[in-house]
Design a protein around this motif. Structure first.
Motif, PDB file in Angstrom:
ATOM      1  N   LEU A 108      20.084  45.362  16.098  1.00  9.47           N
ATOM      2  CA  LEU A 108      20.049  44.198  16.986  1.00  9.47           C
ATOM      3  C   LEU A 108      21.013  44.425  18.137  1.00  9.47           C
ATOM      4  N   ALA A 109      20.491  44.405  19.363  1.00 16.43           N
ATOM      5  CA  ALA A 109      21.304  44.610  20.561  1.00 16.43           C
ATOM      6  C   ALA A 109      21.583  43.266  21.228  1.00 16.43           C
ATOM      7  N   LEU A 110      22.828  43.072  21.676  1.00 16.58           N
ATOM      8  CA  LEU A 110      23.234  41.820  22.325  1.00 16.58           C
ATOM      9  C   LEU A 110      23.884  42.108  23.669  1.00 16.58           C
ATOM     10  N   VAL A 111      23.628  41.223  24.640  1.00 15.32           N
ATOM     11  CA  VAL A 111      24.293  41.292  25.947  1.00 15.32           C
ATOM     12  C   VAL A 111      25.086  40.002  26.136  1.00 15.32           C
ATOM     13  N   PHE A 112      26.391  40.146  26.450  1.00 20.97           N
ATOM     14  CA  PHE A 112      27.308  39.017  26.623  1.00 20.97           C
ATOM     15  C   PHE A 112      27.942  39.059  28.003  1.00 20.97           C
ATOM     16  N   GLY A 113      28.189  37.899  28.595  1.00 20.53           N
ATOM     17  CA  GLY A 113      28.997  37.807  29.801  1.00 20.53           C
ATOM     18  C   GLY A 113      30.466  37.856  29.414  1.00 20.53           C
ATOM     19  N   GLU A 114      31.264  38.724  30.062  1.00 17.74           N
ATOM     20  CA  GLU A 114      32.663  38.891  29.658  1.00 17.74           C
ATOM     21  C   GLU A 114      33.552  37.730  30.085  1.00 17.74           C
ATOM     22  N   LYS A 115      33.173  37.020  31.155  1.00 17.73           N
ATOM     23  CA  LYS A 115      33.971  35.867  31.580  1.00 17.73           C
ATOM     24  C   LYS A 115      33.488  34.593  30.894  1.00 17.73           C
ATOM     25  N   SER A 116      32.180  34.406  30.865  1.00 17.17           N
ATOM     26  CA  SER A 116      31.627  33.208  30.244  1.00 17.17           C
ATOM     27  C   SER A 116      31.737  33.265  28.727  1.00 17.17           C
ATOM     28  N   ASN A 117      31.808  34.496  28.170  1.00 20.08           N
ATOM     29  CA  ASN A 117      31.817  34.705  26.720  1.00 20.08           C
ATOM     30  C   ASN A 117      30.567  34.149  26.045  1.00 20.08           C
ATOM     31  N   LEU A 118      29.471  34.083  26.799  1.00 20.17           N
ATOM     32  CA  LEU A 118      28.223  33.545  26.257  1.00 20.17           C
ATOM     33  C   LEU A 118      27.137  34.615  26.263  1.00 20.17           C
ATOM     34  N   PRO A 119      26.329  34.669  25.217  1.00 15.59           N
ATOM     35  CA  PRO A 119      25.215  35.626  25.184  1.00 15.59           C
ATOM     36  C   PRO A 119      24.035  35.073  25.978  1.00 15.59           C
ATOM     37  N   PHE A 120      23.238  35.952  26.544  1.00 17.55           N
ATOM     38  CA  PHE A 120      22.037  35.448  27.201  1.00 17.55           C
ATOM     39  C   PHE A 120      20.814  36.324  26.943  1.00 17.55           C
ATOM     40  N   TYR A 121      20.981  37.407  26.168  1.00 20.47           N
ATOM     41  CA  TYR A 121      19.837  38.273  25.912  1.00 20.47           C
ATOM     42  C   TYR A 121      20.078  39.082  24.650  1.00 20.47           C
ATOM     43  N   TYR A 122      18.988  39.340  23.902  1.00 16.92           N
ATOM     44  CA  TYR A 122      19.074  40.230  22.749  1.00 16.92           C
ATOM     45  C   TYR A 122      17.777  41.006  22.605  1.00 16.92           C
ATOM     46  N   ARG A 123      17.842  42.097  21.872  1.00 12.25           N
ATOM     47  CA  ARG A 123      16.662  42.909  21.579  1.00 12.25           C
ATOM     48  C   ARG A 123      16.685  43.308  20.117  1.00 12.25           C
ATOM     49  N   LYS A 124      15.517  43.333  19.495  1.00 12.74           N
ATOM     50  CA  LYS A 124      15.370  43.840  18.130  1.00 12.74           C
ATOM     51  C   LYS A 124      14.831  45.259  18.220  1.00 12.74           C
ATOM     52  N   LEU A 125      15.489  46.190  17.486  1.00 13.72           N
ATOM     53  CA  LEU A 125      15.125  47.602  17.567  1.00 13.72           C
ATOM     54  C   LEU A 125      14.893  48.169  16.172  1.00 13.72           C
ATOM     55  N   ALA A 126      14.167  49.259  16.115  1.00 15.44           N
ATOM     56  CA  ALA A 126      13.982  49.959  14.844  1.00 15.44           C
ATOM     57  C   ALA A 126      15.333  50.470  14.349  1.00 15.44           C
ATOM     58  N   GLY A 127      15.510  50.497  13.034  1.00 17.90           N
ATOM     59  CA  GLY A 127      16.801  50.835  12.455  1.00 17.90           C
ATOM     60  C   GLY A 127      17.228  52.273  12.621  1.00 17.90           C
ATOM     61  N   ASN A 128      16.298  53.169  12.990  1.00 16.50           N
ATOM     62  CA  ASN A 128      16.655  54.585  13.132  1.00 16.50           C
ATOM     63  C   ASN A 128      16.853  55.002  14.587  1.00 16.50           C
ATOM     64  N   ILE A 129      16.927  54.047  15.511  1.00 18.88           N
ATOM     65  CA  ILE A 129      17.121  54.358  16.929  1.00 18.88           C
ATOM     66  C   ILE A 129      18.616  54.459  17.235  1.00 18.88           C
ATOM     67  N   PRO A 130      19.127  55.606  17.713  1.00 21.46           N
ATOM     68  CA  PRO A 130      20.547  55.712  18.066  1.00 21.46           C
ATOM     69  C   PRO A 130      20.867  54.892  19.313  1.00 21.46           C
ATOM     70  N   ASP A 131      22.123  54.475  19.425  1.00 23.39           N
ATOM     71  CA  ASP A 131      22.534  53.614  20.539  1.00 23.39           C
ATOM     72  C   ASP A 131      22.195  54.210  21.896  1.00 23.39           C
ATOM     73  N   SER A 132      22.432  55.512  22.044  1.00 19.03           N
ATOM     74  CA  SER A 132      22.283  56.158  23.356  1.00 19.03           C
ATOM     75  C   SER A 132      20.843  56.145  23.863  1.00 19.03           C
ATOM     76  N   LYS A 133      19.869  55.913  22.969  1.00  9.81           N
ATOM     77  CA  LYS A 133      18.461  55.922  23.370  1.00  9.81           C
ATOM     78  C   LYS A 133      17.973  54.568  23.878  1.00  9.81           C
ATOM     79  N   THR A 134      18.841  53.569  23.914  1.00 11.59           N
ATOM     80  CA  THR A 134      18.392  52.204  24.229  1.00 11.59           C
ATOM     81  C   THR A 134      18.640  51.772  25.666  1.00 11.59           C
TER      82      THR A 134
END
Length: 535
Positions: free
Chosen positions: A210-236
């Motif tokens: 599960l990938a998450l994107v957060f705003g560093e100032k707002s500290n609020l999430p606004f997007y996520y992605r569901k990925l296959a469990g065998n996908i390395p981070d660098s491929k996303t």
């Protein structure tokens, strides 16, 4: 021949009637049957009430839900303090409005489940009925386990993306966005993206990423992605950038850990004209080359940060970037990048001790003739061995190799194409831990350490509802940090303090709010919410 078969759902207690038709399966050479739902059985009359397949009467017509409180049909005394807080946060962040635009017929149900997940820490959804009977919440009625599963399955990709766009527009600032990935283990054998991969919690089960994107100032999430469990981070990264572009965020700033570093990813970020701050390994040749040039003068007073108790230094250099063009041929550019180096003297000492202990253990294995197959490369790298009949095995450490390895203990590095000093870069990077804390909220407080669904649609919908709950939790935590509320309360403690405030409702009468104390009023104010009053 058609027959009527009755089956009772153990969770909801509802009995359903099915039309069962028997037929002969030529391939399997056995008798089979096909069932078609007729309706639910009325417990009092025993009659079958026809449904449309989702346990709603055929005569019901879907209509757009109206905003505002649900009119009460009976006199009730309900807990109101915490759900009022969530109502106010939903209005303030635009969550309620955005959910209504995206899910006009079901947004109240979504909000009620979100409230339950936040307020009933770690409790499973089948306990919703008890909670619903004593709390005032947006939907105002019970949602059975089957109805919640149907709700999750009804949440489609188009509506989710619309919600991401609406929420993003409310909060997009000139800030860096923290991006990270966590693993969620699963017992299900039927989810296609559940795969064995590098589990970040050393769990032996297959997993989803599960990938998450957060705003560093707002500290609020606004997007996520569901990925296959065998996908390395660098491929996303490339798919993330494509998704953000589709959502209308073509100019972003990303903060990432070193698991996302690769030359292709850096090139993709430059190609998209995006700003980035990313950690990297000090073992990379170009990182060591630039560090060697400043190594001797690194540990000086001028480069010491009292705040972080480490030495830091910044080097400006060029990135060898080749852009491929089908019309003009390869275009070689050398965009400017900044390498921020840091040296932690305590970490260097700890790393050296651990390394020496490892060398001692390896040497003992060689001297005693108890070689471990997995250690053969290390033996060859760090030791010279000579064996004679009289003296036995003599093991000598390759001092030059060892000293070269120890030379870089205690160092770490960040790369960015944004102009900033080393301390600012470190602060931005360390703020990335908001994502780690968010993963903790998802797995612990919102009960997502294991997926307990067996269908793709239900999983997608449940993840979305959990994500919405995470927005509320992230807002509350940030407000508590900004107002020092954590000095006196934990997050659960603050919610519990206002949770006991009651409301009284009666048909045709205005809602009345019960008594509350000054301390409860202070909590609302610290969380940026006006305390409740009779409506």
């Amino acid at each position: 021949m058609a027959t009527v078969v009755y089956q009772t759902d153990k969770r909801s207690g509802i009995t359903y009637a099915y039309k069962s038709v028997s037929y002969w399966d030529k391939e399997k050479k056995q008798s089979r049957s096909k069932r078609t739902l007729i309706g639910r059985v009325d417990n009092e009359t025993g009659k079958i009430i026809p449904t449309d397949g989702r346990c709603r009467k055929n005569k019901e017509v879907s209509t757009t839900a109206k905003r505002g409180p649900v009119p009460t049909t009976e006199t009730a005394r309900l807990f109101f303090g915490a759900t009022y807080l969530l109502d106010a946060i939903g209005e303030k962040l635009g969550i309620t409005d955005d959910l209504q635009q995206c899910f006009p017929n079901t947004y109240r149900k979504i909000l009620s489940i979100v409230y339950y997940l936040i307020l009933e820490d770690k409790n499973p959804l089948y306990r919703f009925e008890k909670w619903s009977s004593i709390y005032k919440h947006p939907y105002g009625k019970n949602i059975t386990s089957q109805r919640s599963s149907e709700l999750f399955a009804s949440i489609d990709e188009e509506a989710k993306n619309k919600f991401f766009r609406l929420q993003g527009k409310r909060r997009v600032e000139k800030e860096f966005w923290a991006y990270d990935i966590t693993t969620i283990s699963s017992y299900s054998e039927y989810l296609r993206q559940v795969q064995y991969g590098k589990n970040k919690e050393d769990d032996s089960l297959p997993q989803l990423n599960l990938a998450l994107v957060f705003g560093e100032k707002s500290n609020l999430p606004f997007y996520y992605r569901k990925l296959a469990g065998n996908i390395p981070d660098s491929k996303t990264i490339k798919n993330l950038l494509a998704d953000l572009d589709v959502l209308g965020y073509s100019k972003v700033k990303l903060v990432m850990d070193r698991g996302f570093y690769s030359e292709d990813n850096i090139n993709a970020l430059f190609k998209g004209h995006l700003k980035f701050l990313i950690s990297t390994k000090t073992s990379l040749s170009f990182i060591r080359k630039e560090l060697d040039a400043i190594y001797d003068g690194f540990r000086t007073f001028e480069h010491y940060s009292e705040k972080y108790e480490l030495y830091c230094h910044t080097v400006q250099t060029e990135w060898q970037y080749t852009q491929h063009s089908p019309y003009k041929g390869d275009i070689i550019a050398k965009p400017r990048i900044y390498l921020h180096y840091y040296y932690n003297i305590d970490k260097a000492a700890d790393d050296e001790k651990a390394f020496d202990r490892k060398l001692m253990a390896l040497r003992h294995e060689l001297e005693l003739g108890k070689r471990v197959p997995d250690h053969e490369k290390l033996y060859k790298k760090y030791f010279e061995t000579k064996t004679t009949p009289k003296r036995g095995t003599k093991v000598t450490v390759k001092e030059e190799v060892v000293m070269k390895v120890k030379r870089y203990f205690g160092f770490f590095a960040l790369i960015t194409n944004e102009t900033m000093n080393a301390v600012t870069a470190l602060e931005l990077y360390r703020n990335k831990d908001i994502v780690e804390k968010a993963f903790g909220n998802l797995k612990e407080r919102l009960n997502m350490r294991r997926t307990l669904v067996s269908s793709e649609k239900s999983l997608d919908g449940k993840l979305f509802v959990e994500f919405v709950a995470l927005i509320y939790l992230s807002y509350i935590k940030k407000q508590m940090q900004d107002t020092d509320l954590f000095k006196n309360y934990t997050l659960q403690g603050a919610i519990d303090k206002i949770d006991i405030i009651e409301c009284f409702e009666s048909p045709g009468q205005k809602l009345r709010v019960g008594e509350f104390l000054e301390k409860q009023k202070e909590i609302y104010q610290c969380l940026g919410v006006t305390p409740p009053s009779s409506l």
